[in-house]
Scaffold this motif. Structure first.
Motif, PDB file in Angstrom:
ATOM      1  N   MET A   1       0.888  -1.095   0.252  1.00  4.90           N
ATOM      2  CA  MET A   1       0.045   0.042  -0.084  1.00  4.90           C
ATOM      3  C   MET A   1       0.901   1.345  -0.046  1.00  4.90           C
ATOM      4  N   LEU A 271      -8.938   5.291   2.509  1.00  6.55           N
ATOM      5  CA  LEU A 271      -7.757   4.799   2.649  1.00  6.55           C
ATOM      6  C   LEU A 271      -7.638   3.666   1.609  1.00  6.55           C
ATOM      7  N   GLY A 272      -8.621   3.259   1.142  1.00  4.19           N
ATOM      8  CA  GLY A 272      -8.399   2.032   0.002  1.00  4.19           C
ATOM      9  C   GLY A 272      -8.106   0.895   0.421  1.00  4.19           C
ATOM     10  N   SER A 273      -8.319   0.413   1.754  1.00  3.79           N
ATOM     11  CA  SER A 273      -7.816  -0.466   2.066  1.00  3.79           C
ATOM     12  C   SER A 273      -8.925  -1.187   3.313  1.00  3.79           C
ATOM     13  N   ALA A 274      -8.798  -2.490   3.373  1.00  9.06           N
ATOM     14  CA  ALA A 274      -9.587  -3.062   4.469  1.00  9.06           C
ATOM     15  C   ALA A 274      -8.719  -3.481   5.705  1.00  9.06           C
ATOM     16  N   ASN A 275      -7.481  -3.405   5.485  1.00 10.29           N
ATOM     17  CA  ASN A 275      -6.322  -3.839   6.635  1.00 10.29           C
ATOM     18  C   ASN A 275      -6.771  -2.900   7.714  1.00 10.29           C
ATOM     19  N   TYR A 333     -14.444  -4.320  -1.305  1.00  8.31           N
ATOM     20  CA  TYR A 333     -14.054  -4.399   0.093  1.00  8.31           C
ATOM     21  C   TYR A 333     -14.484  -5.783   0.738  1.00  8.31           C
TER      22      TYR A 333
ATOM     23  N   HIS B  95     -13.863 -12.511   2.869  1.00  5.90           N
ATOM     24  CA  HIS B  95     -14.163 -10.846   2.777  1.00  5.90           C
ATOM     25  C   HIS B  95     -12.763 -10.087   2.685  1.00  5.90           C
ATOM     26  N   GLY B  97     -11.208  -8.961  -0.064  1.00  6.90           N
ATOM     27  CA  GLY B  97     -11.323  -8.425  -1.317  1.00  6.90           C
ATOM     28  C   GLY B  97     -10.530  -6.704  -1.062  1.00  6.90           C
ATOM     29  N   GLY B  98     -10.566  -6.312  -0.069  1.00  6.19           N
ATOM     30  CA  GLY B  98      -9.924  -5.043   0.154  1.00  6.19           C
ATOM     31  C   GLY B  98      -8.674  -4.963   0.736  1.00  6.19           C
ATOM     32  N   ILE B  99      -7.856  -6.076   0.791  1.00  3.74           N
ATOM     33  CA  ILE B  99      -6.440  -6.026   1.263  1.00  3.74           C
ATOM     34  C   ILE B  99      -5.819  -6.491   0.005  1.00  3.74           C
ATOM     35  N   THR B 100      -4.396  -6.265   0.099  1.00  8.38           N
ATOM     36  CA  THR B 100      -3.721  -6.564  -1.170  1.00  8.38           C
ATOM     37  C   THR B 100      -2.850  -8.127  -0.906  1.00  8.38           C
ATOM     38  N   GLU B 103      -0.586  -8.375   1.836  1.00 10.42           N
ATOM     39  CA  GLU B 103      -1.108  -8.312   3.099  1.00 10.42           C
ATOM     40  C   GLU B 103      -1.896  -9.603   3.398  1.00 10.42           C
ATOM     41  N   GLU B 141       0.911  -6.318  -5.181  1.00  9.98           N
ATOM     42  CA  GLU B 141       0.473  -4.988  -4.385  1.00  9.98           C
ATOM     43  C   GLU B 141      -1.108  -4.853  -5.014  1.00  9.98           C
ATOM     44  N   TYR B 143      -5.053  -5.832  -5.309  1.00 15.80           N
ATOM     45  CA  TYR B 143      -6.268  -6.162  -4.251  1.00 15.80           C
ATOM     46  C   TYR B 143      -6.435  -7.368  -4.573  1.00 15.80           C
TER      47      TYR B 143
END
Lengths: 335, 271
Positions: A1, A271-275, A333, B95, B97-100, B103, B141, B143
């Protein structure tokens, strides 16, 4: 990210919190210049006593309450969305706020709760009961949509019990309860503020410690268990934190809808992330900013009228939810 | 020297307990899974392949019997220890989908990191290596939501590699993949078993690919509740089972027969 983007987001949210904090102290029915506000805060002010009173007794607690309540609701919404794997989960949707409402209603009408500690405990018990019901059903019902519907139904049940209680209560008790039910951040005096802040910060600190299990739960419970996460323990910890956060806000500020549901989505878009490592802090800060913004918008300068908070939050929240649903790109997400 | 099996079961009875009693999926399994090999678990729908896999990694309790992971009782492992021994890849929807990719794979380090899951430089090295092993370095990198089904499957395999566990269990890893990704995934798994000495057990309906690329087959028969019995699990190397007619017996029916020459299931000719 993108690390640079992250720093930029943290910096802007930090600045926004500070700016909104001071706007909240300056803005109001009476306009007090920023210079005087700062002098009042530093204790070096020797002007009008009324101004000092307004800033310290009314605006400061209201601002701090809004910042804490917004962060608390947003973080509990995020944790519920992750736990139930459902983008539409939130403290008000799952009936947790209604449970807290019911607790407060019983306390106010039957116990004649003058003490705010009683109110908090009542709200906490109410929220916990609803959480336990939902937790119980979550073992039997595998579909999250079904669980969501059960939550909504439990919320309706709680509301109808409140209506019945109100019907049998005396007029002044009902008035007291209705005023509380409008939802606003101004009900917390400087004396009560440490209670509100204490519970809320404890809940927020607890949720910051849950980042690791929350991320594992993105993969579902089987994967989380295979990664060595004690799933049942994590589930209970998440629900306890959510319960405390929702209950403390509901007890002090009344039911506040939409912030818990909408802010996590705004934070994900930002943020464009679900982390959760970054999503959780960003959700917290965004929640604080938005709640404080709503709080500022309820006050019309130069007039004594204050809009109810629940009139403002959906105006900010509803378009975001619609945008998230309509714009399929963002749905990833959750996939 | 006899090898210690990565997983060994003795008189293992698998199934579910409910209020009405036990629902047995298989009454008596005596299995040995070895490191350095890909073992394919074949069986009809409902034979209980997923139940067996979930039982072997401790996600669901056995009804009775013994499971040994590297010679030690499954029940004697803490959840943390077990997560460093057995990694899983499941069919269930996630669920994430929103992390790389990076990650997601780094979640595999959880058994090896502390309370906050903070990653050190050595952890990052393991993660990079895991991603390289499945050939996704140029997509790390991205998603997870942007990946194809095959790439997502490989990401989860990389997650088990980051776990650094000697045993990997996969539930139908090739189920939703096109033919190219199916074979690629199997080749990846085979390379991991042979080069990194992993014990790999995967369930599949893809007989063609299993016969080509699996070292060993387990043929799981369905349990017959009427007789209360199930045939024994047939285990052996792919070559032996093709040669000794086990596959023909296992898959053969009134309408189907297994042809050892072409290694295919074919419809019986109507006569």
């Amino acid at each position: 990210m993108n690390r640079k983007k992250q720093h930029w987001i943290y910096a802007s949210l930090g600045v926004a919190v500070v700016v909104l904090f001071f706007v909240g102290l300056v803005h109001g029915a009476v306009r007090i210049p920023l210079g005087d506000v700062i002098r009042i805060l530093l204790g070096s002010y020797d002007g009008k006593e009324a101004w000092r009173h307004i800033v310290l007794e009314s605006r400061l607690p209201q601002t701090v309450t809004a910042l804490l309540a917004g962060g608390s609701l947003a973080v509990s919404g995020l944790m519920l969305q992750t736990l139930f794997k459902n983008p539409l989960a939130g403290p008000s949707i799952l009936g947790i706020s209604d449970g807290a409402n019911l607790g407060v209603a019983i306390a106010m009408i039957y116990l004649g709760a003058a003490s705010y500690l009683t109110t908090i405990i009542a709200a906490l018990i109410g929220a916990a009961v609803v959480l336990l019901i939902i937790l119980g059903f979550s073992r039997k019902v595998s579909s999250n949509v079904m669980l969501l519907i059960i939550g909504i139904m439990v919320g309706y049940l709680a509301s109808s019990v409140i209506s019945i209680l109100n019907y049998h209560a005396s007029a002044d008790k009902v008035h007291q309860y209705v005023m509380w039910g409008m939802g606003d951040f101004s009900g917390v005096s400087l004396a009560k503020l440490p209670w509100m802040a204490g519970f809320s910060l404890a809940g927020l600190l607890g949720s910051l410690l849950l980042i690791k299990p929350l991320n594992a739960l993105l993969l579902g419970e089987s994967y989380a268990a295979n990664l060595g996460i004690h799933v049942r323990r994590a589930r209970v910890a998440i629900l306890v934190c959510t319960g405390v956060l929702t209950a403390v806000v509901t007890a002090f500020c009344g039911p506040i809808s939409f912030i818990g549901l909408a802010v996590p989505h705004i934070a994900r878009l930002l943020l464009g992330s679900a982390n959760h490592k970054h999503l959780l802090p960003v959700t917290l800060l965004t929640g604080s900013c938005i709640a404080q913004l709503c709080s500022i918008l309820t006050v019309t300068p130069g007039s004594n009228t204050v809009l109810p908070l629940s009139a403002i939050t959906p105006i900010l929240g509803a378009p975001v939810i619609i945008y998230v649903i309509v714009n399929r790109k963002n749905l990833h997400y959750f996939n | 020297m006899p090898r210690v099996p990565a997983i060994e079961t003795r008189n293992l009875r698998i199934g579910y307990t409910s209020r009405t009693g036990e629902r047995i999926v298989h009454p008596d399994l005596n299995l040995k899974l070895f490191a350095g090999e890909v073992t394919a678990l074949l069986g009809r729908n409902g034979a209980g392949k997923s139940t067996l896999l979930r039982t072997l990694c401790g996600l669901q309790p056995a009804l009775s019997g013994t499971i040994l992971i590297e010679g030690r009782l499954l029940g004697n492992y803490t959840p943390g220890e077990l997560s460093a021994k057995v990694g899983i890849v499941l069919t269930e929807q996630t669920h994430a989908g929103g992390i790389t990719v990076y990650e997601l794979v780094s979640l595999g380090r959880y058994p090896h990191t502390g309370f906050f899951g903070t990653l050190g430089e050595s952890d990052h090295e393991v993660i990079r290596l895991a991603i390289r092993s499945v050939g996704l370095s140029d997509k790390q990198e991205r998603y997870v939501a942007e990946l194809s089904d095959g790439e997502r499957q490989k990401t989860f395999i990389a997650k088990t590699l980051a776990q650094e566990c000697p045993i990997i269990l996969l539930d139908e890893p090739t189920a939703f993949l096109d033919i190219t990704s199916r074979i690629e995934t199997m080749v990846t798994l085979r390379a991991l078993a042979h080069r990194q000495h992993k014990a790999i057990l995967l369930s599949t309906h893809d007989l063609d690919t299993a016969l080509q690329l699996a070292d060993r087959l387990w043929l799981q028969p369905a349990f017959d509740p009427a007789t209360g019995e199930a045939g024994p699990m047939v285990c052996g190397t792919t070559e032996d089972l093709v040669a000794d007619g086990s596959l023909s017996r296992f898959f053969g029916s009134d309408t189907l027969t297994f042809d050892p020459a072409t290694r295919r299931l074919i419809a019986r000719n109507e006569k």
